[in-house]
Scaffold this motif. Structure first.
Motif, PDB file in Angstrom:
ATOM      1  N   VAL A 322       0.954  -1.362   0.070  1.00  0.00           N
ATOM      2  CA  VAL A 322      -0.092   0.001  -0.164  1.00  0.00           C
ATOM      3  C   VAL A 322       0.825   1.205   0.086  1.00  0.00           C
ATOM      4  O   VAL A 322       0.577   2.190  -0.614  1.00  0.00           O
ATOM      5  CB  VAL A 322      -0.980   0.020   1.343  1.00  0.00           C
ATOM      6  N   SER A 323       1.920   1.154   0.993  1.00  0.00           N
ATOM      7  CA  SER A 323       2.798   2.255   0.869  1.00  0.00           C
ATOM      8  C   SER A 323       3.440   2.682  -0.460  1.00  0.00           C
ATOM      9  O   SER A 323       3.606   4.053  -0.935  1.00  0.00           O
ATOM     10  CB  SER A 323       3.961   2.127   1.813  1.00  0.00           C
ATOM     11  N   LEU A 324       3.799   1.739  -1.145  1.00  0.00           N
ATOM     12  CA  LEU A 324       4.495   1.679  -2.468  1.00  0.00           C
ATOM     13  C   LEU A 324       3.354   2.261  -3.502  1.00  0.00           C
ATOM     14  O   LEU A 324       3.526   3.326  -4.188  1.00  0.00           O
ATOM     15  CB  LEU A 324       5.009   0.555  -3.128  1.00  0.00           C
ATOM     16  N   ALA A 325       2.200   1.726  -3.519  1.00  0.00           N
ATOM     17  CA  ALA A 325       1.100   2.312  -4.026  1.00  0.00           C
ATOM     18  C   ALA A 325       0.865   3.790  -3.983  1.00  0.00           C
ATOM     19  O   ALA A 325       0.826   4.633  -5.091  1.00  0.00           O
ATOM     20  CB  ALA A 325      -0.288   1.492  -4.166  1.00  0.00           C
ATOM     21  N   ASN A 326       0.821   4.229  -2.898  1.00  0.00           N
ATOM     22  CA  ASN A 326       0.625   5.648  -2.629  1.00  0.00           C
ATOM     23  C   ASN A 326       1.746   6.396  -3.011  1.00  0.00           C
ATOM     24  O   ASN A 326       1.346   7.329  -3.526  1.00  0.00           O
ATOM     25  CB  ASN A 326       0.238   5.757  -1.038  1.00  0.00           C
ATOM     26  N   ASP A 327       2.950   5.629  -3.020  1.00  0.00           N
ATOM     27  CA  ASP A 327       4.225   6.606  -3.313  1.00  0.00           C
ATOM     28  C   ASP A 327       4.321   6.932  -4.883  1.00  0.00           C
ATOM     29  O   ASP A 327       4.517   7.974  -5.309  1.00  0.00           O
ATOM     30  CB  ASP A 327       5.309   6.005  -2.990  1.00  0.00           C
ATOM     31  N   VAL A 328       3.856   5.747  -5.629  1.00  0.00           N
ATOM     32  CA  VAL A 328       3.602   5.928  -6.919  1.00  0.00           C
ATOM     33  C   VAL A 328       2.617   7.036  -7.509  1.00  0.00           C
ATOM     34  O   VAL A 328       3.233   7.855  -8.379  1.00  0.00           O
ATOM     35  CB  VAL A 328       3.375   4.560  -7.781  1.00  0.00           C
ATOM     36  N   LEU A 329       1.619   7.096  -6.761  1.00  0.00           N
ATOM     37  CA  LEU A 329       0.654   8.244  -7.341  1.00  0.00           C
ATOM     38  C   LEU A 329       0.901   9.636  -6.557  1.00  0.00           C
ATOM     39  O   LEU A 329       0.951  10.530  -7.381  1.00  0.00           O
ATOM     40  CB  LEU A 329      -0.664   8.076  -6.689  1.00  0.00           C
ATOM     41  N   ALA A 330       1.666   9.784  -5.303  1.00  0.00           N
ATOM     42  CA  ALA A 330       2.123  10.937  -4.856  1.00  0.00           C
ATOM     43  C   ALA A 330       3.069  11.661  -5.860  1.00  0.00           C
ATOM     44  O   ALA A 330       3.162  12.718  -5.713  1.00  0.00           O
ATOM     45  CB  ALA A 330       2.723  10.486  -3.273  1.00  0.00           C
ATOM     46  N   ARG A 331       4.000  10.862  -6.297  1.00  0.00           N
ATOM     47  CA  ARG A 331       4.938  11.711  -7.185  1.00  0.00           C
ATOM     48  C   ARG A 331       4.452  12.024  -8.488  1.00  0.00           C
ATOM     49  O   ARG A 331       5.151  12.320  -9.296  1.00  0.00           O
ATOM     50  CB  ARG A 331       6.159  10.511  -7.245  1.00  0.00           C
ATOM     51  N   GLY A 333       2.248  14.324  -8.889  1.00  0.00           N
ATOM     52  CA  GLY A 333       2.397  15.886  -8.766  1.00  0.00           C
ATOM     53  C   GLY A 333       0.979  16.297  -9.323  1.00  0.00           C
ATOM     54  O   GLY A 333      -0.099  15.758  -8.815  1.00  0.00           O
ATOM     55  N   ARG A 334       0.860  17.233 -10.152  1.00  0.00           N
ATOM     56  CA  ARG A 334      -0.314  17.982 -10.636  1.00  0.00           C
ATOM     57  C   ARG A 334      -0.934  17.007 -11.487  1.00  0.00           C
ATOM     58  O   ARG A 334      -2.024  17.066 -11.921  1.00  0.00           O
ATOM     59  CB  ARG A 334       0.230  19.167 -11.730  1.00  0.00           C
ATOM     60  N   GLU A 335      -0.186  15.645 -11.979  1.00  0.00           N
ATOM     61  CA  GLU A 335      -0.882  14.950 -12.667  1.00  0.00           C
ATOM     62  C   GLU A 335      -2.146  14.123 -11.986  1.00  0.00           C
ATOM     63  O   GLU A 335      -3.015  13.629 -12.493  1.00  0.00           O
ATOM     64  CB  GLU A 335      -0.119  13.843 -13.178  1.00  0.00           C
ATOM     65  N   ARG A 336      -1.965  14.325 -10.799  1.00  0.00           N
ATOM     66  CA  ARG A 336      -2.944  13.429  -9.716  1.00  0.00           C
ATOM     67  C   ARG A 336      -4.171  13.940  -9.738  1.00  0.00           C
ATOM     68  O   ARG A 336      -4.460  15.382  -9.545  1.00  0.00           O
ATOM     69  CB  ARG A 336      -2.214  13.280  -8.408  1.00  0.00           C
ATOM     70  N   SER A 337      -5.195  13.045  -9.945  1.00  0.00           N
ATOM     71  CA  SER A 337      -6.527  13.392 -10.018  1.00  0.00           C
ATOM     72  C   SER A 337      -7.129  13.807  -8.352  1.00  0.00           C
ATOM     73  O   SER A 337      -6.661  13.173  -7.494  1.00  0.00           O
ATOM     74  CB  SER A 337      -7.640  12.576 -10.499  1.00  0.00           C
ATOM     75  N   THR A 338      -7.931  14.858  -8.289  1.00  0.00           N
ATOM     76  CA  THR A 338      -8.379  15.209  -6.912  1.00  0.00           C
ATOM     77  C   THR A 338      -9.382  13.971  -6.548  1.00  0.00           C
ATOM     78  O   THR A 338      -9.849  13.929  -5.253  1.00  0.00           O
ATOM     79  CB  THR A 338      -9.151  16.446  -7.112  1.00  0.00           C
ATOM     80  N   SER A 339      -9.839  12.886  -7.364  1.00  0.00           N
ATOM     81  CA  SER A 339     -10.952  12.301  -7.391  1.00  0.00           C
ATOM     82  C   SER A 339      -9.977  10.695  -6.687  1.00  0.00           C
ATOM     83  O   SER A 339     -10.667   9.737  -6.385  1.00  0.00           O
ATOM     84  CB  SER A 339     -11.688  11.581  -8.426  1.00  0.00           C
ATOM     85  N   SER A 340      -8.720  10.841  -6.692  1.00  0.00           N
ATOM     86  CA  SER A 340      -7.710   9.832  -6.424  1.00  0.00           C
ATOM     87  C   SER A 340      -7.909   9.708  -4.851  1.00  0.00           C
ATOM     88  O   SER A 340      -8.277  10.671  -4.316  1.00  0.00           O
ATOM     89  CB  SER A 340      -6.479  10.069  -6.776  1.00  0.00           C
ATOM     90  N   VAL A 341      -7.793   8.383  -4.379  1.00  0.00           N
ATOM     91  CA  VAL A 341      -7.783   8.257  -2.756  1.00  0.00           C
ATOM     92  C   VAL A 341      -6.441   7.920  -2.192  1.00  0.00           C
ATOM     93  O   VAL A 341      -5.664   7.087  -2.867  1.00  0.00           O
ATOM     94  CB  VAL A 341      -8.808   7.296  -2.439  1.00  0.00           C
ATOM     95  N   GLU A 554       0.392   5.924 -18.133  1.00  0.00           N
ATOM     96  CA  GLU A 554       1.179   4.895 -17.918  1.00  0.00           C
ATOM     97  C   GLU A 554       1.487   4.772 -16.662  1.00  0.00           C
ATOM     98  O   GLU A 554       1.897   3.604 -15.879  1.00  0.00           O
ATOM     99  CB  GLU A 554       2.567   5.328 -18.760  1.00  0.00           C
ATOM    100  N   ARG A 555       1.657   6.010 -15.782  1.00  0.00           N
ATOM    101  CA  ARG A 555       1.735   5.773 -14.272  1.00  0.00           C
ATOM    102  C   ARG A 555       0.503   5.257 -13.455  1.00  0.00           C
ATOM    103  O   ARG A 555       0.815   4.109 -12.734  1.00  0.00           O
ATOM    104  CB  ARG A 555       2.008   7.185 -13.830  1.00  0.00           C
ATOM    105  N   ARG A 556      -0.632   5.496 -14.101  1.00  0.00           N
ATOM    106  CA  ARG A 556      -1.659   4.670 -13.273  1.00  0.00           C
ATOM    107  C   ARG A 556      -1.600   3.048 -13.716  1.00  0.00           C
ATOM    108  O   ARG A 556      -2.182   2.320 -12.897  1.00  0.00           O
ATOM    109  CB  ARG A 556      -3.030   5.347 -13.976  1.00  0.00           C
TER     110      ARG A 556
END
Length: 705
Positions: A322-331, A333-341, A554-556
């Motif tokens: 879970v920590s790695l999954a969160n890290d992948v999305l956290a990095r 940046g602006r690409e991340r959707s506000t609907s992500s959890v 691709e990140r997703r």
């Protein structure tokens, strides 16, 4: 108060384990009983029965559980009539699983279908009334249609080019773009044609393709939706009939809805707002097919009164995953959707994620095969291991490496289970035995007796190849019989009915063998151990992902791969493609700041893992979730049993399982079976004693064997 162990979330797949009446139907439980089986956030989903509802559900958070319990709760409260609920999923397998779960909850009448399956039923029924005559046949494949259209234009496409052209045709149709509008729309979407042909040529191909299809008197897969949309839009009387049939809608994987599917959903709804949508913007990986997450991310703009619930408790994966999954999305940046959890791990600590750089592709395949062998030696089933990669072309090396290591495997997307000769023959034998089956013989034993004549044996053959593959197919049927007997008390007729339904939906039972699959094909699945291979620049992100949007997708895709793992996760890449080749590859940019230094990842010691598990148990006991008296009574019983049988206590039931029992306080075998760590064998061996302890009854001291 957290309710993390209130009910062990079933990884989107497991089912309860108490026997039910023959035939597989169960009685509907009360609303209170249903809601008691959910955590706080899931309960919020299941309790909201009127008006628009948007569920933002992270990977492994029990979204299917939440929406099936919502339907069951709606029926229990009289808010829903089962036959007036349409639950829409994106795969036939998911629809079949949802119907099975609803049957287990005592709600057998709900229609759970894919968009296409639901549309085809309506189109077939209303076609004579709306158009006249019979519905034209649906072309099984586009290849010959696209090939002929391409030939008429002098494009001369080979097999791969035809596939790419067919994909572009599908994108245009699900985006509701005609040949006249294609150039402008495709240019705006950043598409550059297909198979080396420019946008103008593709626009001409779209027109000729429709001509070829009409001349042959067939329709294609996308026409099923287009024609249904046309009839419902033009015939208000037919639309009124459909809306009278279906009054409540649930749409899963809403981030993958295409414009055409969304238009159909709007026509089904009319002016009503009885809609529950479930999705995760972080798992949007099909944009290239026309899917758009904007319907999910903008849902509250469309429905200002909508309630939004976020499911963030991850019951699938260890904190390390879970920590790695969160890290992948956290990095991102602006690409991340506000609907992500942001996922919150609920499982005890597990092994660290491993990162390995191999010299070349062959070494990577060989190294992963060796690690798979070690996992199997430590008790991990081959069906609970997957090797995932970005492109199908990467799979061949792993097939060879596993074969050389004597490890069985199956390629997801290969021959369909129900198309195998031995499976068809076995189902025929089972169907023929329904009337003559001895009612006094347990169904699983009857199945074993029947399939023995087809080549099944209690022990797997030592050889690999066709003989072993045949046995594994038959053994999958045997295991399914065991599961249905345990979860539903099913008889032979119910098993045959289940197989018939599964065959129609291509919902295959589990077959032993390591799964080889592309990351796209792995969506919606999960395994105890996952190997993410080839995670390097040029492969992930793929080299042709050049726009910010395509790189974000691709990140997703990597995020989806990471979240497929329950416990063991290994990430690797090869520095060079061929043996002795130039070592020019680098780890994926998505792992910048994550990939360890050359010294390798820090190793979590056994002592640290034990300490983390102990801390998790202590937290559950002190936070008020678990009943400490029940926990101590269970631990005392387990210690006595361990002493009497000369077994380590944790092999009977783990501390985390005792905590789950002390939290949920199950009163029936069904409720007990829903907890992690309680399989069919342990239910049979210890179920009665555990339930007696929960009820506060005295349990006889175990005797030595």
């Amino acid at each position: 108060m957290r309710t993390t162990a209130k009910i062990t979330q079933d990884n989107e797949g497991a089912r309860p384990g108490e026997a039910t009446p023959a035939g597989g139907e169960t009685s509907l439980r009360s609303s209170e009983e249903l809601l008691a089986q959910l955590d706080e956030d899931q309960r919020a989903v299941a309790s909201h029965l009127s008006g628009p509802l948007c569920v933002l559900a992270g990977a492994g958070t029990g979204k299917t559980r939440a929406i099936t319990y919502r339907i069951a709760n709606g029926v229990a409260q009289g808010a829903f009539v089962p036959t007036q609920v349409l639950a829409v999923t994106f795969t036939a397998r998911a629809a079949s699983e949802m119907r099975g779960r609803l049957r287990d909850l005592g709600v057998p009448g709900v229609q759970a279908r894919t968009f296409h399956a639901a549309a085809l039923r309506q189109l077939s029924y209303f076609w004579p009334q709306a158009v006249g005559g019979s519905l034209p046949p649906i072309a099984e494949h586009k290849a010959s249609l696209v090939g002929e259209a391409s030939g008429r234009l002098g494009l001369g496409a080979d097999r791969l080019a035809v596939r790419d052209l067919a994909g572009e045709i599908e994108w245009a149709k699900v985006s509701m773009i005609t040949a006249d509008d294609y150039v402008a729309a495709a240019s705006k979407a950043g598409r550059d044609g297909a198979a080396g042909h420019d946008l103008t040529t593709i626009a001409r191909l779209l027109s000729v393709y429709e001509d070829v299809k009409n001349e042959r008197g067939v329709i294609d897969f996308e026409d099923v939706l287009l024609l249904t949309v046309g009839i419902l839009a033009e015939r208000e009387d037919i639309a009124r009939t459909v809306r009278g049939q279906y009054r409540h809608f649930v749409v899963d994987e809403f981030q993958d809805v295409s414009p055409l599917q969304y238009r159909l959903l709007q026509l089904w709804l009319g002016e009503r707002q009885e809609l529950c949508v479930v999705g995760d913007a972080s798992q949007t990986i099909y944009s290239f097919t026309g899917a758009s997450p904007r319907y999910l991310t903008q849902f509250r703009r469309t429905y200002p009164e909508a309630v939004e619930v976020r499911l963030v408790r991850d019951y699938r994966s260890t904190p390390q995953v879970v920590s790695l999954a969160n890290d992948v999305l956290a990095r991102a940046g602006r690409e991340r959707s506000t609907s992500s959890v942001q996922l919150v791990a609920q499982r005890p600590s597990g092994p660290p994620v491993s990162f390995t750089a191999y010299d070349d592709d062959e070494a990577e395949a060989r190294g992963i095969a060796e690690r798979v062998k070690r996992l199997i030696a430590h008790g991990v089933r081959t069906s609970e291991i997957a090797i995932l990669y970005r492109t199908n072309a990467q799979g061949e090396a792993f097939e060879q490496a596993l074969a050389n290591a004597g490890i069985g495997y199956l390629v997801r997307g290969g021959e369909r289970f129900f198309s195998r000769r031995e499976v068809r023959e076995a189902i025929g034998l089972l169907r023929g035995a329904v009337r003559s089956a001895d009612a006094d013989t347990p169904m699983p034993q009857t199945v074993r007796d029947i399939l023995t004549s087809a080549g099944w044996a209690p022990q797997a053959p030592a050889t690999r190849g066709a003989v072993r593959e045949r046995w594994e197919s038959l053994n999958a049927l045997v295991q399914l019989a065991d599961d249905l007997a345990t979860t539903r008390g099913a008889d032979l007729a119910a098993l045959v009915a289940e197989l018939t339904e599964r065959a129609a939906e291509q919902h295959a039972p589990t077959v032993e063998g390591v799964t080889l699959a592309s990351l796209h094909a792995a969506k919606g699945l999960e395994w105890d151990a996952v190997f993410l291979a080839g995670v390097s620049e040029g492969l992930l992100p793929i080299s042709f992902a050049e726009t910010p949007e395509s790189v974000a997708e691709e990140r997703r895709l990597l995020y989806v791969g990471v979240t497929r793992a329950r416990e063991h996760l290994a990430i690797s890449y090869a520095r060079a493609r061929a043996v002795g080749g130039r070592a020019s590859r680098k780890p994926s940019r998505f792992l910048d700041g994550i990939w360890p230094s050359e010294e390798g990842p820090a190793r979590t010691t056994d002592r640290a893992r034990r300490r983390a598990r102990a801390e998790a148990v202590e937290h559950a006991l002190t936070s008020g979730d678990a009943d400490p008296e029940v926990f101590e009574a269970l631990r005392t019983w387990r210690a006595a049993l361990a002493s009497a049988t000369s077994k380590p206590a944790y092999t009977i039931l783990h501390d985390t399982t005792l905590v789950a029992i002390a939290t949920a306080k199950p009163q029936t075998l069904r409720q007990l079976a829903m907890l992690r760590g309680i399989g069919a064998a342990k239910i049979e061996a210890h179920g009665a004693a555990v339930l007696a302890i929960v009820r506060g009854e005295d349990v006889p001291a175990p005797e030595a064997p």
